[in-house]
Enzyme design. Structure first.
Site, PDB file in Angstrom:
ATOM      1  N   ASP A 187      -5.355  -5.859  13.542  1.00 45.30           N
ATOM      2  CA  ASP A 187      -4.605  -5.078  13.130  1.00 45.30           C
ATOM      3  C   ASP A 187      -4.722  -3.241  13.772  1.00 45.30           C
ATOM      4  OD1 ASP A 187      -5.243  -4.528  10.652  1.00 45.30           O
ATOM      5  OD2 ASP A 187      -3.308  -5.559  10.315  1.00 45.30           O
ATOM      6  N   HIS A 225       3.330  -9.227   3.084  1.00 41.51           N
ATOM      7  CA  HIS A 225       3.068  -8.800   4.210  1.00 41.51           C
ATOM      8  C   HIS A 225       0.993  -9.122   4.486  1.00 41.51           C
ATOM      9  CE1 HIS A 225       1.304  -4.473   3.764  1.00 41.51           C
ATOM     10  NE2 HIS A 225       0.151  -5.122   3.642  1.00 41.51           N
TER      11      HIS A 225
HETATM   12  C1  F6R Z   1      -5.616  -5.138   6.766  1.00 38.79           C
HETATM   13  C2  F6R Z   1      -3.865  -5.542   6.862  1.00 38.79           C
HETATM   14  C3  F6R Z   1      -3.143  -6.049   5.527  1.00 38.79           C
HETATM   15  C4  F6R Z   1      -3.900  -5.997   3.926  1.00 38.79           C
HETATM   16  C5  F6R Z   1      -2.526  -5.513   2.896  1.00 38.79           C
HETATM   17  C6  F6R Z   1      -3.928  -5.315   1.775  1.00 38.79           C
HETATM   18  O1  F6R Z   1      -5.704  -5.245   8.094  1.00 38.79           O
HETATM   19  O2  F6R Z   1      -3.234  -6.234   8.178  1.00 38.79           O
HETATM   20  O3  F6R Z   1      -1.709  -7.098   5.717  1.00 38.79           O
HETATM   21  O4  F6R Z   1      -4.485  -6.882   4.319  1.00 38.79           O
HETATM   22  O5  F6R Z   1      -1.808  -4.722   3.418  1.00 38.79           O
HETATM   23  O6  F6R Z   1      -3.915  -3.929   1.432  1.00 38.79           O
HETATM   24  P1  F6R Z   1      -5.314  -4.069   0.617  1.00 38.79           P
HETATM   25  O7  F6R Z   1      -5.979  -4.942   0.978  1.00 38.79           O
HETATM   26  O8  F6R Z   1      -5.816  -2.668   0.877  1.00 38.79           O
HETATM   27  O9  F6R Z   1      -4.385  -4.386  -0.769  1.00 38.79           O
END
Ligand code: F6R
Length: 250
Positions: free
Chosen positions: A68, A139
């Site tokens: 993304d 998500h």
């Molecule tokens: C990142 C993405 C998000 C993250 C999610 C968790 O490219 O698409 O879905 O994987 O927001 O974020 P963290 O790892 O920072 O807890």
């Protein structure tokens, strides 16, 4: 179907994921790898970089596709995913920037499908291994609750919870863009293998909801139950509310 692998901590889980990635790269030097941003996969990327260095592994034919990108954040902003992927994947792994694809996210993009990215992925032969994290609201990518499971890459709107959570990377929540281009759940489901990592108790509800049946679009992570080969790598805190013993793998 989702299999669940529970490891004592993030270090152990990241080591296993890095080893699996390295094995894939050795076996298939022209592998296509889907990469997530966020905090979760950073250690796995560091460990993979060490393995590549130690083994002098050929990375010249790999291709990477980021999940993304924020809309209306310049590429040279340190928190644009172009910059994050460059910092955490491209440079440490020693790959040429031309091997790394991040969705273009023009300032004037409006909500709806963005098909060119899925076409680029298909032209590369499809994703062999897709890495994923998960948000507290479940998500994956920026597919927020309610996103159709068949969605292609599209422009989606971030929820306030996601903007709040990601504000730790910015000076304030107001700086977190409200829109992003994201691979859709349909795009993610086309990958040949998917690995979701989740660490810490803040992710325990999202993991429980992702494994709750039947899959429902209000719980984006549950869409992964429709994937043909998906494994969740969890630490004990993220797995604390998992209640599906038969799915666990050693
Ligand atoms: C990142 C993405 C998000 C993250 C999610 C968790 O490219 O698409 O879905 O994987 O927001 O974020 P963290 O790892 O920072 O807890």
């Amino acid at each position: 179907m989702v299999k669940v692998k529970i490891l004592p901590d993030k270090e152990n889980a990241s080591e296993e994921v890095a080893q699996m990635m390295h094995d894939l790269i050795v076996e298939k030097p022209n592998a296509v790898i889907g990469v997530a941003t966020g905090s979760t996969p950073e250690l796995a990327y560091d460990l993979l970089a060490e393995k590549i260095k130690e083994n002098n592994t050929d990375v010249s034919q790999l291709q990477f596709f980021a999940l993304d990108e924020y809309i209306a954040l310049p590429w040279d902003h340190p928190e644009s995913y172009h910059a994050v992927i460059n910092r955490t994947v491209t440079v440490p792994l020693g790959v040429d920037p031309s091997q790394v694809h991040v969705p273009e996210a023009p300032d004037d993009a409006t909500e709806g499908p963005v098909r060119y990215y899925d076409e680029q992925i298909e032209a590369a032969g499809g994703i062999d291994l897709q890495l994923l994290g998960i948000g507290r609201n479940g998500h994956i990518g920026f597919n927020e609750p309610g996103t159709p499971f068949e969605s292609p890459t599209h422009v989606g709107r971030l929820t306030e919870m996601t903007r709040q959570d990601n504000s730790r990377f910015f000076d304030s929540v107001d700086e977190v863009p409200p829109l992003a281009v994201t691979q859709g759940i349909g795009t993610i489901l086309k990958s040949r293998k998917a690995i979701l990592m989740a660490f810490g108790e803040a992710k325990a509800d999202a993991i429980r909801d992702s494994l709750a049946e039947p899959p429902a679009e209000e719980r984006p992570g549950s869409g992964l139950q429709l994937h043909s080969d998906c494994v969740f790598y969890l630490d004990e805190a993220a797995a604390a509310k998992v209640d599906c013993e038969p799915l666990k793998v050693d």
